[in-house]
Design an enzyme around this catalytic site. Structure first.
Site, mmCIF file in Angstrom:
data_model
loop_
_atom_site.group_PDB
_atom_site.id
_atom_site.type_symbol
_atom_site.label_atom_id
_atom_site.label_comp_id
_atom_site.label_asym_id
_atom_site.label_seq_id
_atom_site.Cartn_x
_atom_site.Cartn_y
_atom_site.Cartn_z
ATOM 1 N N GLY A 16 0.871 -1.233 0.037
ATOM 2 C CA GLY A 16 0.093 0.011 0.012
ATOM 3 C C GLY A 16 0.999 1.194 -0.277
ATOM 4 N N VAL A 83 0.553 -13.217 4.591
ATOM 5 C CA VAL A 83 1.340 -13.087 5.955
ATOM 6 C C VAL A 83 0.452 -14.292 6.888
ATOM 7 C CG1 VAL A 83 2.189 -11.880 7.863
ATOM 8 C CG2 VAL A 83 2.287 -11.276 5.506
ATOM 9 N N GLU A 174 -18.233 10.939 0.394
ATOM 10 C CA GLU A 174 -17.995 10.804 -1.120
ATOM 11 C C GLU A 174 -18.879 9.851 -1.993
ATOM 12 O OE1 GLU A 174 -13.534 10.549 -1.395
ATOM 13 O OE2 GLU A 174 -13.518 12.626 -1.914
#
Lengths: 450, 450
Positions: A16, A83, A174
């Protein structure tokens, strides 16, 4: 690949913003071998995820292959893996493709949605944290419109065409604006005879308006804009239960709906619980002010997972991209300084401002002392998002999509793809009248199963 | 919506080329009410599906919302539904959203892959007929590269990096070229240390070369081009068995692979078997030369499902888009003439030519007496495909993708998205060496389950 066999091996968990910026920083130092691990083979530009969920952008345009990014970073390798845990004492990462020893570790696996234990929310509400989830929401909403067309039972039709967004932060705000525009432009042209008031979009927020934390002027503007877009604001209000076909508010009011999007909170990635690391508020990993584990100075945490504490005091670290970028860069530098025996730098969040768009030609932007709203704020929002998007091709195509949307009042990606067979399982139907939108009955339809 | 209550109701099954062109024709006649039914809410441009499967185009760019197409056809309605059967005598269509009466019916549901009963093919081979399947193949192939990087067992690594395409028709030929370019440009830059000869692409074809039916000059060119692209051609060869990790040829040769793409044959959509209609070769629906059911003159068939017979003689009707377009238009006209009591027109295929691309700057085009190969053929191919693609935005974005690919030798959509969890289930792994591409062992991995 660096041929330096004495090179220390740094693992970065997560591709990210935090992980990517950490890798960028470490790529300048070829005395380190770096492995970035992510369960996906792409970087996801989360700030525009809501546009995928509202049929405005293709998921491909807000993602970028991580291997493409690392091509020129010769000491950085990528591994697609999940992971599964950590052996902090042996300095070994556990993953679904085996265990991997490290000298230094950066944990930057981001956050997941937190439902705060609200009954039914985990089971029935949608979350908007991954590309898959955004596609699911888009497919579900488009399917609701398709099934509403077959539906004769007005109660079920109302459930299908009522969309509830929980949380009035930037994502919820939004998304409410984008969904209202999708319904009132493209979809009203797609579905003849769909009355304006038939589609209801509700925004539920615990504070007295959207965008809590933004300057009052901007919050007032956002509230007004949402109202103008036909979004029903339920402010000072909480959700106490989510069910397959309704939401119950604290006030006792019940909203019939098949679609609840939960944007009200985040918590640290759940894998942290298997890592043996100290967890604090919202399951984030407690670090010292240098974003370092106190007991394992070779382990750093960046982005949404980090909870930097100065003694008992939490340092300000919002779960947004600019913070992840700042922390990612810092942990890389601190890691290098740690190995060099130099002093580390403590984290302090530089507030570069905040911004949110509320539909067409309209946004709020807070930059330093500047608070702007309206068209120019919207242009600012556009430019900043295009600049942070990775990949030239992505930028061009996103701009084309936005231009098409602006000029034609049209959302291009109204596709139920891949076909979500189980999103709205539909029951047996009776007769169907080809000439009417009040077609056959579709009963016993249930909402998405997680 | 037409308010004409005496209007006859025509149902069109399928929003592919045949169904869409039939709807276009019928939209000129508002004495008919038309309902188009498709299980998806979009039209799929199948000729470019192979580019989705080779990470060159986004699926969103070769699909177009059917409701968008029908907006201006005021007597045409769309319903998203799955056809489940037919009551020919009562003139009622059965679907998962109820039964729908019709006055006239056009069946145009296309074809599915035919495995000719080859053992294991249905279970282990991929098919390339839907957007979902194209996405699955792309995800699977990219995953094979990712897992090959972890793999230490050379035998498994070979399986993961060997890709077998069965069928040397246009789809198989175009896909072999595209896959070779994906592997040799983008992916070799993504995966450092990936040797050119490590990735093997095999094309298996029963005839003596690719593009059977094309003029010999073009076939020779295609064969040479494929060879130059590193595609191993197995001509005059058949597959006798497909297993999870290998393919067995008629010659006895065994090719270890986890990826078999079957493009060797098609058959009519399986729902025809539930319709009580007469089925002929490859499960297509037998019609008279007017593409009409002899016993039910109000029912017409168009596209891949139609098997027009003049007595015992099959009329030429290849399973390609131009034929579907011609038949779609004709059945609409014939249906109108049928209701008007006028004479119907029998079908005769106008061969407008055939064309196929074999990688970069290279194609074969057969138009009338003109046979061209190479760059100009490729430009012709590009123009024709752009023209038939629906939607201005799609055309622009496809052109951008192709330009980016041409200039940068790059395939932009190298995304494993949505994450296909079960495509390559991976077993337990041992140790992992971060510095080596010969990482940990990933054993007992099985191929996709259907």
């Amino acid at each position: 690949m660096s041929e330096n066999n004495d090179a220390k091996h740094i693992i970065i968990l997560g591709g990210g913003f935090a992980g990517l910026w950490a890798a960028k920083e470490l790529s300048k130092h070829d005395e380190y071998k770096v492995t970035v691990i992510d369960r996906n083979n792409y970087h996801l530009f989360q700030p525009l995820l809501y546009q995928v969920a509202s049929a405005g952008l293709e998921p491909e345009q807000i993602t970028y292959p991580l291997r493409g990014t690392f091509r020129k970073m010769l000491n950085v390798e990528f591994r697609m893996a999940e992971v599964t845990g950590l052996d902090l004492n042996k300095r070994v990462l556990l993953s679904d493709v085996g265990s991997i020893p490290y000298d230094g570790l950066i944990i930057a696996l981001g956050s997941v949605t937190s439902y705060f234990g609200v009954p039914g929310a985990d089971e029935f509400a949608f979350s908007l944290k991954s590309a898959e989830e955004a596609i699911d929401i888009r497919n579900h909403i488009l399917s609701c419109f398709e099934y509403a067309q077959h539906e004769t039972d007005p109660a079920i039709r109302e459930q299908l065409l009522t969309f509830v967004i929980v949380g009035g932060g930037p994502t919820g705000t939004e998304y409410a604006g984008a969904l209202s525009e999708l319904a009132n432009t493209s979809l009203r042209r797609d579905f003849r005879g769909l009355e304006k008031d038939t589609v209801k979009i509700m925004l539920i927020e615990g504070e007295d308006g959207p965008l809590n934390g933004y300057p009052e002027k901007l919050r007032g503007y956002a509230k007004k804009r949402l109202k103008k877009l036909g979004v029903h604001g339920y402010y000072n209000q909480h959700v106490v239960q989510v069910e397959a076909d309704k939401v119950t508010l604290k006030s006792g009011e019940v909203i019939p709906t098949r679609t609840v999007l939960w944007t009200a909170g985040v918590r640290g990635n759940k894998v942290a619980e298997k890592m043996g690391v100290p967890l604090g508020r919202a399951y984030r990993i407690i670090t010292n002010p240098n974003l370092q584990l106190t007991d394992h100075p070779e382990v750093f945490v960046a982005g949404d997972m980090a909870l930097p504490m100065d003694g008992d005091r939490m340092l300000v670290a919002p779960t947004i991209a600019p913070n992840a970028i700042q922390q990612g860069t810092l942990v890389a530098k601190n890691l290098i300084n740690h190995f060099a025996g130099k002093e580390l730098t403590s984290f302090s969040y530089h507030d570069k401002g905040s911004l949110a768009t509320i539909g067409r030609s309209s946004a709020v932007v807070h930059l330093g002392k500047l608070n702007i709203t309206g068209f120019f704020a919207w242009i600012t929002w556009l430019i900043i998002h295009i600049l942070y998007l990775i990949g030239f091709r992505n930028r061009v195509i996103v701009l084309i999509n936005w231009a098409a949307e602006y000029i034609c009042f049209e959302r291009g990606v109204r596709l139920i793809l891949p076909k979500a067979k189980d999103t709205i399982p539909h029951g047996k139907a009776d007769e169907y009248e080809a000439s009417s939108t009040e077609g056959s009955a579709l009963n016993n339809r249930s909402v998405k199963e997680k």
